[in-house]
Design a protein around this motif. Structure first.
Motif, short mmCIF file in Angstrom:
data_model
loop_
_atom_site.label_atom_id
_atom_site.label_comp_id
_atom_site.label_asym_id
_atom_site.label_seq_id
_atom_site.Cartn_x
_atom_site.Cartn_y
_atom_site.Cartn_z
N LYS A 2 0.84 -1.19 0.00
CA LYS A 2 0.00 0.00 0.00
C LYS A 2 0.88 1.24 0.00
O LYS A 2 1.81 1.35 0.80
N ILE A 3 0.59 2.14 -0.90
CA ILE A 3 1.36 3.37 -1.02
C ILE A 3 0.45 4.52 -0.64
O ILE A 3 -0.66 4.63 -1.14
N THR A 4 0.92 5.34 0.27
CA THR A 4 0.10 6.45 0.74
C THR A 4 0.50 7.74 0.07
O THR A 4 1.63 8.19 0.21
N PRO A 5 -0.43 8.35 -0.68
CA PRO A 5 -0.10 9.63 -1.31
C PRO A 5 -0.10 10.75 -0.29
O PRO A 5 -0.67 10.62 0.78
N ALA A 9 6.52 16.09 -0.09
CA ALA A 9 6.17 16.88 -1.26
C ALA A 9 5.96 15.98 -2.47
O ALA A 9 6.26 16.33 -3.59
N VAL A 10 5.43 14.80 -2.22
CA VAL A 10 5.25 13.83 -3.30
C VAL A 10 4.14 14.26 -4.23
O VAL A 10 3.02 14.50 -3.81
N ASP A 11 4.47 14.42 -5.47
CA ASP A 11 3.46 14.71 -6.48
C ASP A 11 3.11 13.45 -7.25
O ASP A 11 1.98 13.22 -7.59
N TRP A 12 4.10 12.63 -7.50
CA TRP A 12 3.92 11.39 -8.23
C TRP A 12 4.31 10.25 -7.31
O TRP A 12 5.26 10.35 -6.54
N ILE A 13 3.60 9.14 -7.41
CA ILE A 13 3.84 8.00 -6.53
C ILE A 13 4.34 6.83 -7.35
O ILE A 13 3.66 6.38 -8.28
N GLU A 107 -3.47 10.14 -13.94
CA GLU A 107 -2.27 10.47 -14.70
C GLU A 107 -1.25 9.38 -14.40
O GLU A 107 -1.18 8.88 -13.27
N VAL A 108 -0.47 8.99 -15.39
CA VAL A 108 0.57 7.98 -15.19
C VAL A 108 1.76 8.35 -16.06
O VAL A 108 1.59 8.95 -17.13
N ARG A 109 2.95 8.04 -15.56
CA ARG A 109 4.16 8.33 -16.34
C ARG A 109 5.24 7.30 -16.03
O ARG A 109 5.19 6.59 -15.02
N LEU A 110 6.22 7.27 -16.92
CA LEU A 110 7.41 6.44 -16.74
C LEU A 110 8.52 7.37 -16.30
O LEU A 110 8.80 8.38 -16.96
N HIS A 111 9.14 7.05 -15.17
CA HIS A 111 10.19 7.91 -14.63
C HIS A 111 11.35 7.03 -14.19
O HIS A 111 11.24 6.30 -13.21
N GLY A 112 12.45 7.08 -14.96
CA GLY A 112 13.63 6.30 -14.61
C GLY A 112 13.38 4.80 -14.54
O GLY A 112 13.94 4.13 -13.67
N THR A 120 -3.48 13.30 -8.98
CA THR A 120 -4.83 13.69 -9.34
C THR A 120 -5.53 12.60 -10.11
O THR A 120 -5.01 12.08 -11.08
N ARG A 121 -6.69 12.28 -9.64
CA ARG A 121 -7.54 11.36 -10.37
C ARG A 121 -8.21 12.20 -11.45
O ARG A 121 -8.87 13.18 -11.15
N VAL A 122 -7.97 11.85 -12.68
CA VAL A 122 -8.59 12.58 -13.77
C VAL A 122 -9.70 11.72 -14.35
O VAL A 122 -9.67 10.51 -14.24
N GLY A 123 -10.65 12.32 -14.93
CA GLY A 123 -11.78 11.56 -15.44
C GLY A 123 -12.69 11.19 -14.29
O GLY A 123 -13.85 11.48 -14.30
N ALA A 124 -12.13 10.61 -13.25
CA ALA A 124 -12.81 10.32 -11.99
C ALA A 124 -14.15 9.66 -12.15
O ALA A 124 -14.98 9.70 -11.27
N GLY A 125 -14.37 9.07 -13.29
CA GLY A 125 -15.65 8.42 -13.49
C GLY A 125 -16.79 9.40 -13.44
O GLY A 125 -17.92 9.06 -13.14
#
Length: 142
Positions: A2-5, A9-13, A107-112, A120-125
């Motif tokens: 489990k990862i806690t956002p 100063a975590v923007d991306w998890i 949002e999702v990205r590849l980092h290193g 941020t949950r986008v679309g959010a249903g």
């Protein structure tokens, strides 16, 4: 795991290594209290959508079939629910076959070499049936 956002100063998890996600496949990860499905296409494009199938209520979307569909002449990436076979556009979570169903997206990205989910949950249903595809021609492939 489990990862806690929101810690520091975590923007991306970071949720997993890219290699943990099979090409044209998906894995489920937990971000805070949200179960998220990370999808990797053959070209390493990533998408993040809710792991919860909005039609059945089961957390199964990571077991869905990754493919594509042609919508109004444009090929779009999709995931098909393993439960009742609704087909969702990975770009915005909208269901192409059931106008009342929508997957939340992140949002999702590849980092290193790691896959990271945005804060941020986008679309959010949040799309409604009225926002769904209308008068579209859908042909799916997988």
């Amino acid at each position: 795991m489990k990862i806690t956002p929101g810690e520091g100063a975590v923007d991306w998890i970071r949720v997993c290594a890219l290699d943990a996600v099979p090409r044209d496949g998906a894995v489920a990860v937990l971000v805070g209290d949200a179960q998220v499905t990370v999808v990797r296409l053959a070209d390493d494009t990533l998408y993040a959508v809710s792991h919860r199938d909005p039609v059945s209520g089961a957390n199964v979307m990571a077991r869905g079939i990754v493919g594509s569909a042609t919508v109004d002449g444009v090929e779009v990436p999709t995931i098909t629910s393993p439960m009742f076979k609704q087909v969702y556009d990975l770009r915005d979570g909208r269901c192409l076959t059931d106008r009342g169903a929508v997957l939340a997206t992140w949002e999702v990205r590849l980092h290193g070499g790691d896959v990271e989910i945005g804060p941020t949950r986008v679309g959010a249903g949040s799309a409604t049936a009225a926002d769904g595809p209308t008068d579209t021609e859908v042909a799916t492939t997988s």
